[in-house]
Design a protein around this motif. Sequence first.
Motif, PDB file in Angstrom:
ATOM      1  N   PRO A   1      11.133  20.927  -7.833  1.00 41.96           N
ATOM      2  CA  PRO A   1      12.617  20.950  -8.179  1.00 41.96           C
ATOM      3  C   PRO A   1      13.514  21.744  -7.267  1.00 41.96           C
ATOM      4  CG  PRO A   1      11.037  21.679 -10.168  1.00 41.96           C
ATOM      5  CD  PRO A   1      10.150  21.898  -8.921  1.00 41.96           C
TER       6      PRO A   1
ATOM      7  N   ASP B   1      15.850  13.605  -8.405  1.00 42.44           N
ATOM      8  CA  ASP B   1      15.201  13.795  -9.773  1.00 42.44           C
ATOM      9  C   ASP B   1      13.726  13.781  -9.476  1.00 42.44           C
ATOM     10  OD1 ASP B   1      17.418  15.017 -10.702  1.00 42.44           O
ATOM     11  OD2 ASP B   1      18.049  13.170 -11.440  1.00 42.44           O
TER      12      ASP B   1
ATOM     13  N   GLY C   1      14.690  19.580  -2.631  1.00 41.09           N
ATOM     14  CA  GLY C   1      14.865  18.664  -3.855  1.00 41.09           C
ATOM     15  C   GLY C   1      15.726  17.631  -3.708  1.00 41.09           C
TER      16      GLY C   1
END
Length: 409
Positions: free
Chosen positions: A78, A227, A356
């Motif tokens: 993440p 994401d 990320g």
Amino acid sequence: MRVVSPKSTERMRAHGPDGVETLPRVGVDVPGAPAACRRTLVERARWQWRPADGGDPAAQAEQFLAAHGLPLHDLARPAPRHDPAGVCGAALYVSAAAGAALTGGPSGAPNPVATLPELAVVVYGHAPAAPPPATPPAARWWRGTFVESWSPRQHAEAVRAVRAAIGRGDVYQVNLVGHAAARYTGDPLPALSRLAALPGARYGGTLTGAGWAIGCASPETLVELTDGRLITRPIKGTRPATTAGRAELLASAKERAEHVMIVDLERNDLARVARTGSVRVDELFAVRRWCDLWQAESTVSAAVADGLGLADLLRAVCPGGSVTGAPKLAALEHVAALEPVGRGASMGALGWVAPGRLDLGLTIRTAAMDAERVHVWAGGGITWGSDPDAEVAEAAAKAAPVRAALGGR
């Protein structure tokens, strides 16, 4: 901005990869850079690679980024919370020749912009926003006439050579790219900024260095990471942006077959670095506009595999399938044999990387400058159904808005 001389470039190399004090100071307009940060971005470090430097440029780029606070060895992790006082991210530029080297293909003809590296990484941090420093009036811009690297007849003959290779079963499709250069005087940055502002330029922006500058107006996503999902948006198929042109593009069996072939190639590229079974086509053959052209675009996505690093991702997706052909390595052999001038800044990648988050555009509709000349490239995919004269005309139509944005005499 003043593009500095090759001697200045040599001084920068002698100083080492972090010799940023020798670089021109310009505003940050890198494609994909966070809009909220652009006014406060300052360069912290940069590294450039040329074939004479040796080694694996993708691995070296990943190592350089990690050493400057941007670990990209596991893209599935993440994204950390954005630190407004720390490192923001980095510009990443990969040339078509560097991409070919990463995938094991030939690099092709020499780069016509001798000062341009084949790979560049520029790390940016934050600083308090401040008014730009006063600069002297820029010298008046003048651009001469473009001189083509091949004639329309030579371009058409190259198309016929590809069709013959397809007939022999050597390849299914090859993307051919032509080059042109023109002399210029004055400050090139406003011209490159005009180019970057063309309608439909999803990756509009600039990047500069000692002795070189790049301006990009690309609408095409090479690879995006959002994401935890990798996304590519290959573009294949072009018509004039008229009602009739749109209908003709949608009805063209030749364009659709060419397009689907590249979508399949991109699916295979992503599958090499994705979680098993996660590759999907989210959108197929959507028609979108760039300047005065309709273009067909698809969206392919996949869940990023755990432990995937930036270097392995670059090896999987560079150079982009829509600007090579299929199969990729066989197509690169024909590109190297048929194109008389190197692709330089075009048909590579330019954009933004950070933990990320990653957003790289494919550098179609791109120009590069050295101290004396502005260079542009344009081309198209060649299949068995290609008409040589139509392919020459299509390349000219793609180049026209780029040349117009760069001004004239």
